[in-house]
Design a protein around this motif. Structure first.
Motif, PDB file in Angstrom:
ATOM      1  N   GLN A 140       0.864  -1.177   0.000  1.00 41.28           N
ATOM      2  CA  GLN A 140       0.000   0.000   0.000  1.00 41.28           C
ATOM      3  C   GLN A 140       0.895   1.219   0.000  1.00 41.28           C
ATOM      4  N   SER A 141       0.652   2.105  -0.946  1.00 38.93           N
ATOM      5  CA  SER A 141       1.485   3.299  -1.047  1.00 38.93           C
ATOM      6  C   SER A 141       1.111   4.284   0.049  1.00 38.93           C
ATOM      7  N   GLU A 142       1.954   5.275   0.244  1.00 46.95           N
ATOM      8  CA  GLU A 142       1.679   6.331   1.219  1.00 46.95           C
ATOM      9  C   GLU A 142       0.367   7.031   0.872  1.00 46.95           C
ATOM     10  N   ASN A 143       0.117   7.198  -0.420  1.00 54.78           N
ATOM     11  CA  ASN A 143      -1.125   7.806  -0.883  1.00 54.78           C
ATOM     12  C   ASN A 143      -2.169   6.697  -0.986  1.00 54.78           C
ATOM     13  N   LYS A 144      -2.972   6.537   0.060  1.00 53.72           N
ATOM     14  CA  LYS A 144      -3.920   5.419   0.118  1.00 53.72           C
ATOM     15  C   LYS A 144      -4.956   5.458  -0.998  1.00 53.72           C
ATOM     16  N   LYS A 145      -5.149   6.616  -1.632  1.00 58.53           N
ATOM     17  CA  LYS A 145      -6.112   6.712  -2.729  1.00 58.53           C
ATOM     18  C   LYS A 145      -5.646   5.920  -3.945  1.00 58.53           C
ATOM     19  N   LYS A 146      -4.338   5.685  -4.046  1.00 57.29           N
ATOM     20  CA  LYS A 146      -3.828   4.900  -5.164  1.00 57.29           C
ATOM     21  C   LYS A 146      -4.122   3.423  -4.994  1.00 57.29           C
ATOM     22  N   GLY A 147      -4.570   3.036  -3.808  1.00 55.80           N
ATOM     23  CA  GLY A 147      -4.953   1.649  -3.579  1.00 55.80           C
ATOM     24  C   GLY A 147      -3.791   0.768  -3.191  1.00 55.80           C
ATOM     25  N   CYS A 148      -4.016  -0.522  -3.342  1.00 58.89           N
ATOM     26  CA  CYS A 148      -2.989  -1.483  -2.949  1.00 58.89           C
ATOM     27  C   CYS A 148      -2.856  -2.550  -4.023  1.00 58.89           C
ATOM     28  N   LYS A 149      -1.768  -3.302  -3.923  1.00 54.32           N
ATOM     29  CA  LYS A 149      -1.524  -4.402  -4.855  1.00 54.32           C
ATOM     30  C   LYS A 149      -1.420  -5.673  -4.029  1.00 54.32           C
ATOM     31  N   TRP A 150      -2.246  -6.663  -4.366  1.00 58.57           N
ATOM     32  CA  TRP A 150      -2.219  -7.931  -3.652  1.00 58.57           C
ATOM     33  C   TRP A 150      -1.070  -8.774  -4.180  1.00 58.57           C
ATOM     34  N   LEU A 151      -0.238  -9.234  -3.269  1.00 54.33           N
ATOM     35  CA  LEU A 151       0.904 -10.073  -3.631  1.00 54.33           C
ATOM     36  C   LEU A 151       0.594 -11.555  -3.423  1.00 54.33           C
ATOM     37  N   VAL A 152      -0.131 -11.867  -2.347  1.00 50.74           N
ATOM     38  CA  VAL A 152      -0.553 -13.234  -2.030  1.00 50.74           C
ATOM     39  C   VAL A 152      -1.981 -13.136  -1.521  1.00 50.74           C
ATOM     40  N   THR A 153      -2.841 -14.005  -1.985  1.00 55.63           N
ATOM     41  CA  THR A 153      -4.202 -14.069  -1.450  1.00 55.63           C
ATOM     42  C   THR A 153      -4.684 -15.509  -1.486  1.00 55.63           C
ATOM     43  N   SER A 154      -5.375 -15.899  -0.410  1.00 49.71           N
ATOM     44  CA  SER A 154      -5.870 -17.266  -0.335  1.00 49.71           C
ATOM     45  C   SER A 154      -7.083 -17.327   0.575  1.00 49.71           C
ATOM     46  N   HIS A 155      -8.044 -18.151   0.196  1.00 50.11           N
ATOM     47  CA  HIS A 155      -9.212 -18.431   1.035  1.00 50.11           C
ATOM     48  C   HIS A 155      -9.004 -19.745   1.791  1.00 50.11           C
ATOM     49  N   GLY A 156      -7.768 -20.162   1.883  1.00 41.98           N
ATOM     50  CA  GLY A 156      -7.393 -21.357   2.639  1.00 41.98           C
ATOM     51  C   GLY A 156      -6.060 -21.111   3.313  1.00 41.98           C
TER      52      GLY A 156
END
Length: 191
Positions: free
Chosen positions: A56-72
């Motif tokens: 997540q960048s300092e400017n939260k309006k730019k959003g975030c980038k998911w590097l790892v995601t899992s529903h398990g």
């Protein structure tokens, strides 16, 4: 004649899934289908629980980038690799099951809330909107969120990541046991 609730249910279930993924989470698909088959409820959003690692960048309006995601469960090596492949701030987050239901009436909403509370979803509650729209949120305080990289350069150790992933995977197991209990109690109550 169809009442307002039935019209809203039909529109919601026939509408486009607005989630980032675009579908139900597989671990709770049977639960969601079951809930939507009940005449007095329909789901408006849900998550089976997930672990994410993101920048997540300092400017939260730019959003975030998911590097790892899992529903398990996740693997610590995947998290370590994600941390090592970026030079941005990185956060690790576990989020437990959450469910939002629209309910036909207050009596049914209170009944569903009692089931959720009995299953350990202590942060659950009801919201009644201006137009008498009754919403139930089923949720718990079973989360975890910690930074892995600070100021784009200070990183936690690999051993710390291994222990963090172990803790998150234990929470995920507990999360699925609680979902199973919730589903069983629903079937017992509603048939």
């Amino acid at each position: 004649m169809t009442d307002i609730f039935d019209k809203q249910k039909k529109e919601s279930l026939n509408g486009i899934d607005q989630s980032k993924k675009g579908s139900f989470d597989e671990p709770i698909e049977d639960l969601i289908i079951y809930l939507n088959s009940l005449s007095d409820f329909f789901t408006t959003s849900s998550c089976s629980g997930r672990t994410i690692v993101f920048t997540q960048s300092e400017n939260k309006k730019k959003g975030c980038k998911w590097l790892v995601t899992s529903h398990g469960k996740i693997d610590a090596v995947d998290v370590i690799n994600a941390v090592n492949e970026t030079d941005e701030n990185v956060t690790f987050k576990f989020e437990a099951f959450i469910l939002h239901l629209q309910c036909r009436n207050l009596e049914q909403a209170q009944n569903m809330l009692a089931i959720a509370l009995a299953c350990g979803y202590r942060n659950s509650g009801l919201v009644i909107g201006k137009k008498k729209k009754i919403m139930l949120a089923v949720r718990q305080s079973h989360g975890l969120e910690v930074p892995l990289v600070f100021n784009d350069k200070v990183k936690v150790s690999n051993e710390y990541i291994h222990q963090l992933v172990l803790a998150a995977n234990i929470k995920m197991d507990e999360n699925f046991l609680r979902i199973k209990k919730f589903f069983e109690n629903l079937k017992e109550e509603f048939g």
